[in-house]
Enzyme design. Structure first.
Site, PDB file in Angstrom:
ATOM      1  N   CYS A   2       0.851  -1.188   0.000  1.00 56.78           N
ATOM      2  CA  CYS A   2       0.000   0.000   0.000  1.00 56.78           C
ATOM      3  C   CYS A   2       0.882   1.232   0.000  1.00 56.78           C
ATOM      4  O   CYS A   2       2.085   1.151   0.229  1.00 56.78           O
ATOM      5  CB  CYS A   2      -0.868  -0.001   1.252  1.00 56.78           C
ATOM      6  SG  CYS A   2      -1.826  -1.506   1.439  1.00 56.78           S
ATOM      7  N   ARG A  27       1.680   1.817  -6.049  1.00 55.69           N
ATOM      8  CA  ARG A  27       1.894   0.802  -5.011  1.00 55.69           C
ATOM      9  C   ARG A  27       0.618   0.024  -4.723  1.00 55.69           C
ATOM     10  O   ARG A  27       0.659  -1.062  -4.161  1.00 55.69           O
ATOM     11  CB  ARG A  27       2.367   1.448  -3.709  1.00 55.69           C
ATOM     12  CG  ARG A  27       3.677   2.223  -3.816  1.00 55.69           C
ATOM     13  CD  ARG A  27       4.030   2.841  -2.463  1.00 55.69           C
ATOM     14  NE  ARG A  27       4.236   1.798  -1.487  1.00 55.69           N
ATOM     15  CZ  ARG A  27       5.400   1.166  -1.316  1.00 55.69           C
ATOM     16  NH1 ARG A  27       6.421   1.490  -2.072  1.00 55.69           N
ATOM     17  NH2 ARG A  27       5.530   0.212  -0.424  1.00 55.69           N
ATOM     18  N   TRP A  76      -3.645  -1.896  -1.461  1.00 55.66           N
ATOM     19  CA  TRP A  76      -3.601  -3.078  -2.310  1.00 55.66           C
ATOM     20  C   TRP A  76      -3.963  -4.221  -1.386  1.00 55.66           C
ATOM     21  O   TRP A  76      -3.175  -4.647  -0.537  1.00 55.66           O
ATOM     22  CB  TRP A  76      -2.198  -3.260  -2.908  1.00 55.66           C
ATOM     23  CG  TRP A  76      -2.193  -4.238  -4.034  1.00 55.66           C
ATOM     24  CD1 TRP A  76      -2.753  -4.093  -5.275  1.00 55.66           C
ATOM     25  CD2 TRP A  76      -1.625  -5.567  -4.018  1.00 55.66           C
ATOM     26  NE1 TRP A  76      -2.553  -5.235  -6.019  1.00 55.66           N
ATOM     27  CE2 TRP A  76      -1.876  -6.149  -5.299  1.00 55.66           C
ATOM     28  CE3 TRP A  76      -0.930  -6.309  -3.079  1.00 55.66           C
ATOM     29  CZ2 TRP A  76      -1.460  -7.426  -5.623  1.00 55.66           C
ATOM     30  CZ3 TRP A  76      -0.509  -7.597  -3.413  1.00 55.66           C
ATOM     31  CH2 TRP A  76      -0.777  -8.143  -4.662  1.00 55.66           C
ATOM     32  N   ASN A 102       0.611  -0.296   6.192  1.00 59.95           N
ATOM     33  CA  ASN A 102       1.097  -0.992   4.990  1.00 59.95           C
ATOM     34  C   ASN A 102       1.860  -2.222   5.478  1.00 59.95           C
ATOM     35  O   ASN A 102       2.824  -2.091   6.227  1.00 59.95           O
ATOM     36  CB  ASN A 102       2.035  -0.081   4.186  1.00 59.95           C
ATOM     37  CG  ASN A 102       2.747  -0.859   3.079  1.00 59.95           C
ATOM     38  OD1 ASN A 102       2.222  -1.842   2.573  1.00 59.95           O
ATOM     39  ND2 ASN A 102       3.968  -0.451   2.773  1.00 59.95           N
ATOM     40  N   GLY A 103       1.405  -3.403   5.092  1.00 60.78           N
ATOM     41  CA  GLY A 103       2.072  -4.631   5.556  1.00 60.78           C
ATOM     42  C   GLY A 103       1.033  -5.648   5.976  1.00 60.78           C
ATOM     43  O   GLY A 103      -0.122  -5.588   5.538  1.00 60.78           O
ATOM     44  N   GLU A 487      11.910 -12.997 -19.992  1.00 55.66           N
ATOM     45  CA  GLU A 487      11.543 -11.614 -19.658  1.00 55.66           C
ATOM     46  C   GLU A 487      10.521 -11.061 -20.651  1.00 55.66           C
ATOM     47  O   GLU A 487       9.536 -10.417 -20.264  1.00 55.66           O
ATOM     48  CB  GLU A 487      12.798 -10.732 -19.623  1.00 55.66           C
ATOM     49  CG  GLU A 487      12.557  -9.259 -19.345  1.00 55.66           C
ATOM     50  CD  GLU A 487      11.834  -8.959 -18.036  1.00 55.66           C
ATOM     51  OE1 GLU A 487      11.366  -7.818 -17.885  1.00 55.66           O
ATOM     52  OE2 GLU A 487      11.682  -9.872 -17.205  1.00 55.66           O
ATOM     53  N   LYS A 491       6.790  -9.713 -19.641  1.00 56.94           N
ATOM     54  CA  LYS A 491       6.299  -8.366 -19.977  1.00 56.94           C
ATOM     55  C   LYS A 491       4.927  -8.459 -20.651  1.00 56.94           C
ATOM     56  O   LYS A 491       3.998  -7.746 -20.307  1.00 56.94           O
ATOM     57  CB  LYS A 491       7.294  -7.624 -20.888  1.00 56.94           C
ATOM     58  CG  LYS A 491       8.564  -7.196 -20.161  1.00 56.94           C
ATOM     59  CD  LYS A 491       8.404  -6.028 -19.236  1.00 56.94           C
ATOM     60  CE  LYS A 491       8.200  -6.392 -17.800  1.00 56.94           C
ATOM     61  NZ  LYS A 491       9.261  -6.890 -17.014  1.00 56.94           N
ATOM     62  N   GLU A 494       2.191  -9.641 -18.083  1.00 50.87           N
ATOM     63  CA  GLU A 494       1.765  -8.772 -16.982  1.00 50.87           C
ATOM     64  C   GLU A 494       1.029  -7.517 -17.440  1.00 50.87           C
ATOM     65  O   GLU A 494       0.277  -6.941 -16.655  1.00 50.87           O
ATOM     66  CB  GLU A 494       2.940  -8.430 -16.069  1.00 50.87           C
ATOM     67  CG  GLU A 494       4.078  -7.685 -16.637  1.00 50.87           C
ATOM     68  CD  GLU A 494       5.186  -7.477 -15.568  1.00 50.87           C
ATOM     69  OE1 GLU A 494       6.352  -7.495 -15.939  1.00 50.87           O
ATOM     70  OE2 GLU A 494       4.841  -7.307 -14.393  1.00 50.87           O
ATOM     71  N   HIS A 510      10.816 -30.701 -26.634  1.00 47.78           N
ATOM     72  CA  HIS A 510      10.470 -31.585 -25.511  1.00 47.78           C
ATOM     73  C   HIS A 510       9.093 -31.261 -24.943  1.00 47.78           C
ATOM     74  O   HIS A 510       8.795 -31.576 -23.788  1.00 47.78           O
ATOM     75  CB  HIS A 510      11.554 -31.478 -24.424  1.00 47.78           C
ATOM     76  CG  HIS A 510      12.920 -31.757 -24.965  1.00 47.78           C
ATOM     77  ND1 HIS A 510      13.362 -33.017 -25.295  1.00 47.78           N
ATOM     78  CD2 HIS A 510      13.933 -30.906 -25.293  1.00 47.78           C
ATOM     79  CE1 HIS A 510      14.596 -32.953 -25.785  1.00 47.78           C
ATOM     80  NE2 HIS A 510      14.965 -31.680 -25.797  1.00 47.78           N
ATOM     81  N   LYS A 609       3.748  -2.574  -7.770  1.00 51.23           N
ATOM     82  CA  LYS A 609       5.154  -2.347  -8.099  1.00 51.23           C
ATOM     83  C   LYS A 609       6.099  -2.988  -7.097  1.00 51.23           C
ATOM     84  O   LYS A 609       7.162  -3.520  -7.449  1.00 51.23           O
ATOM     85  CB  LYS A 609       5.423  -0.841  -8.158  1.00 51.23           C
ATOM     86  CG  LYS A 609       6.843  -0.470  -8.540  1.00 51.23           C
ATOM     87  CD  LYS A 609       7.136  -0.872  -9.962  1.00 51.23           C
ATOM     88  CE  LYS A 609       8.563  -0.644 -10.410  1.00 51.23           C
ATOM     89  NZ  LYS A 609       8.886  -1.284 -11.643  1.00 51.23           N
TER      90      LYS A 609
END
Ligand code: AGP
Length: 614
Positions: A2, A27, A76, A102-103, A487, A491, A494, A510, A609
């Site tokens: 948050c 955030r 969040w 936050n946490g 990567e 990208k 997400e 395979h 983030k």
């Protein structure tokens, strides 16, 4: 995950809090709220983003005006779904204490049961709310305890991670803040103080900041503040001068922070190497690890721990360090490392990589390695972050604030730092001085080469238009470019929500080859290196199953154009440098596909983030 802000001073608090929350919205943005004290406690909170909160504050016809002390939160969700009642701030039964958090409070269930026995009623499903009732309870129960004492007492009882700000109309001239596991910065103004989860909301008001450390609590008054540990030991805190400009936070004319940060990469490459790549002296100078270089060189083995994109950078780090420093390297997801019984100890080195410097799993892996006696080196972007401060030594990536949730320039900066580290450790191991100078020249040539790739932005946008409705993508690469395939796939996943997988090209046979048909776009990273011919045959295998091939190839490579449906060229560079060039077209491809699908690339769904809970 948050964003929290606080203000105590002489100015109207509400507009400052709302502006600060806007800067922290990357955030978390599922609900938001503020609480201000103007004689009475005024709370406005609701589900939705900060802009909506701003309207709600404007609609409460001035009840928050005149207040010069307040706290704000953008959420969040972890415990309790996004809703008005689970939004922060949470208030005490009489509404005279307000708290933002936050946490995660891990022992919240037990505390909730205990407090309910004492008659407390809970208005939300959150873990955070137990804290405000616990403070109220202790303040009432323990004679002669004051506000600060009640908060301190409560924090000795809760388990878990927290960054908190608390205000109370019982003692209306102060704000109390504390942290353990979640970041908190105090901004020092003239007769006013700002508090925030990171420095972004502070820069437009002050450059002088104090980073709180784990287990510290601060009491802020209008004419000063003091910092003590939770065990009541006074702390002398260093004041840090912020070294970035507000403009760096603004979009600089780009439609999205992500695109701005992709275009910042040539400059970031310069900044990462500035003062470190010493071409004239033929050496690499990394001040942050200088006094540990010998220990690093003598390391029995190196364990790299990270999450997400930083883990992909770690994989490239493995290739670089083993090739140039000849030290065995293993790369672990931090979340796996911390819970499997890993073998690590004195003589070993752990490198933790984190853009935010706050990722909970990476922090835990770091602490485990330290406990076991390994040397822990940090590679972080956020100066003063928890990981940066808890490692034995480290290297900052100097990529500047990265606002876009999808990491781009921080990845590039991490890979350059790993390359510089590998070359710094290579002396008398794998490279002659002449070879080292050539490698340094390669590094120096990178920014111009990256610049040239950005010129193919339109071509990439047009290719994206052809594949924006695909439901799956496959990314293939070999050697240094295998992690780039991972990567590129991350990208796309997400920010466009298209399912995508990255694979070592040779692994395709395979299993994944079963996925290929005319509906499957396959991105193949195929620069002219020692695996080029092998990759060409992988492309043949895809084409013979009617897969559509988008090839990332070296400038001047006409042969591959015979095989691929689309070719995006990047300038030639030494194989160990190619990931820094081949990743850029993949960042742009994901960006254009996502924007053409109408996705909010700066605030992709379900993502934050900085992941500060496990
Ligand atoms: C990358 O685009 C994502 N935002 C995510 O995977 C990120 O890399 C991961 O959460 C690690 O973050 P860190 O580098 O701040 O530790």
């Amino acid at each position: 995950m948050c964003g929290i802000v606080g203000y105590i001073g002489l100015r109207e608090a509400a507009p400052l809090l709302l502006q600060g929350l806007k800067r922290l919205e990357y955030r978390g943005y599922d609900s938001a709220g503020i609480a201000v004290l103007n004689g009475e406690m005024r709370v406005v909170k609701q589900k939705g983003n900060v802009a909506a909160l701003g309207e709600a504050v404007a609609a409460c016809n001035g009840s928050v005006s005149g207040a010069t002390l307040g706290i704000g939160h953008t959420r969040w969700a972890t415990h309790g779904d996004p809703s008005d009642r689970n939004a922060h701030p949470h208030v005490s039964g009489e509404g005279d204490i307000a708290l933002i958090h936050n946490g995660i409070i891990e022992n919240h269930a037990a505390l909730r049961t205990e407090l309910t026995k004492h008659g407390y009623r809970f208005a939300s499903d959150t873990d955070s709310e137990v804290l405000v009732h616990l403070i109220d309870h202790l303040w009432k129960q323990i004679p002669f305890l004051d506000f600060e004492g009640a908060v301190r007492q409560a924090l000795t009882i809760v388990d878990g991670a927290y960054g908190i700000c608390v205000i109370s109309s019982r003692e209306p001239e102060k704000m109390i803040v504390a942290r353990k596991g979640s970041p908190l910065v105090i901004g020092i103004g003239d007769g006013e103080y700002f508090v925030a989860s990171d420095a972004a909301p502070l820069i437009e008001y002050t450059r002088r900041v104090v980073y709180l450390s784990d287990g510290e609590m601060a009491v802020l008054l209008r004419d000063g503040f003091s910092v003590k540990t939770i065990d009541n030991i006074t702390q002398e805190k260093a004041v840090t001068e912020l070294d970035f400009e507000l403009g760096e936070i603004e979009k600089g004319g780009f439609e999205h922070f992500m695109l701005k940060e992709i275009y910042e990469q040539p400059m970031v490459m310069h900044d990462v190497m500035r003062g470190r790549v010493r071409l004239e002296e033929g050496l690499i100078q990394l001040g942050g690890i200088a006094d540990r270089l010998e220990q690093l060189r003598e390391a029995k083995r190196i364990v790299i721990c990270a999450c997400g994109t930083s883990w992909h950078a770690g994989l490239i780090g493995e290739y670089l360090i083993e090739e140039f420093a000849r030290i065995p390297v293993e790369v672990d997801y931090a979340s796996e490392f911390r819970y499997r019984s890993p073998i690590i100890g004195p003589g070993d080195v752990m490198i933790v990589i984190s853009q935010s410097g706050e990722t909970a799993d990476t922090l835990a892996a770091l602490r485990l390695a330290k406990e076991r006696g390994a040397l822990v080196v940090g590679i972080c972007n956020v100066v003063g972050s928890t990981i940066a401060r808890e490692t034995d030594c480290g290297i900052y990536t100097h990529a500047g604030p990265e606002i876009g949730v999808a990491s781009t320039k921080a990845f590039t900066a991490q890979v350059i730092v790993l390359a510089m580290l590998a070359l710094a450790l290579s002396k008398d191991k794998s490279m002659s001085e002449a070879e080292l100078t050539v490698a340094l020249q390669c590094l120096n040539d990178l920014p111009d080469k990256a610049d040239r790739i950005l010129e193919s932005n339109e071509a990439i946008r047009d290719i994206a238009a052809l594949y924006k409705d695909a439901s799956n993508f496959l990314y293939l690469g070999r050697g240094y470019n295998f992690p780039v395939a991972l990567e590129g796939a991350l990208k796309l996943k997400e920010i466009s929500y298209i399912h995508a997988e990255g694979y070592p090209a040779a692994e395709m046979k395979h299993g994944p080859i079963a996925l290929i048909d005319e509906e499957m776009p396959v991105v193949v990273i195929a620069p002219k290196d020692n695996t080029y011919r092998k990759v060409l045959s992988n492309i043949e295998e895809v084409r013979s199953r009617k897969g559509r091939v988008i090839a990332i190839a070296t400038e001047g490579d006409e042969e591959i154009a015979q095989l691929a449906d689309h070719v995006l060229h990047v300038p030639h560079a030494a194989p160990f440098m190619m990931p820094l060039l081949t990743v850029i077209p993949l960042q742009l491809l994901a960006y254009h596909i996502a924007t053409q699908r109408g996705c909010d690339v700066d605030r992709p769904r379900n993502l934050a983030k900085s992941v500060t809970v496990e």
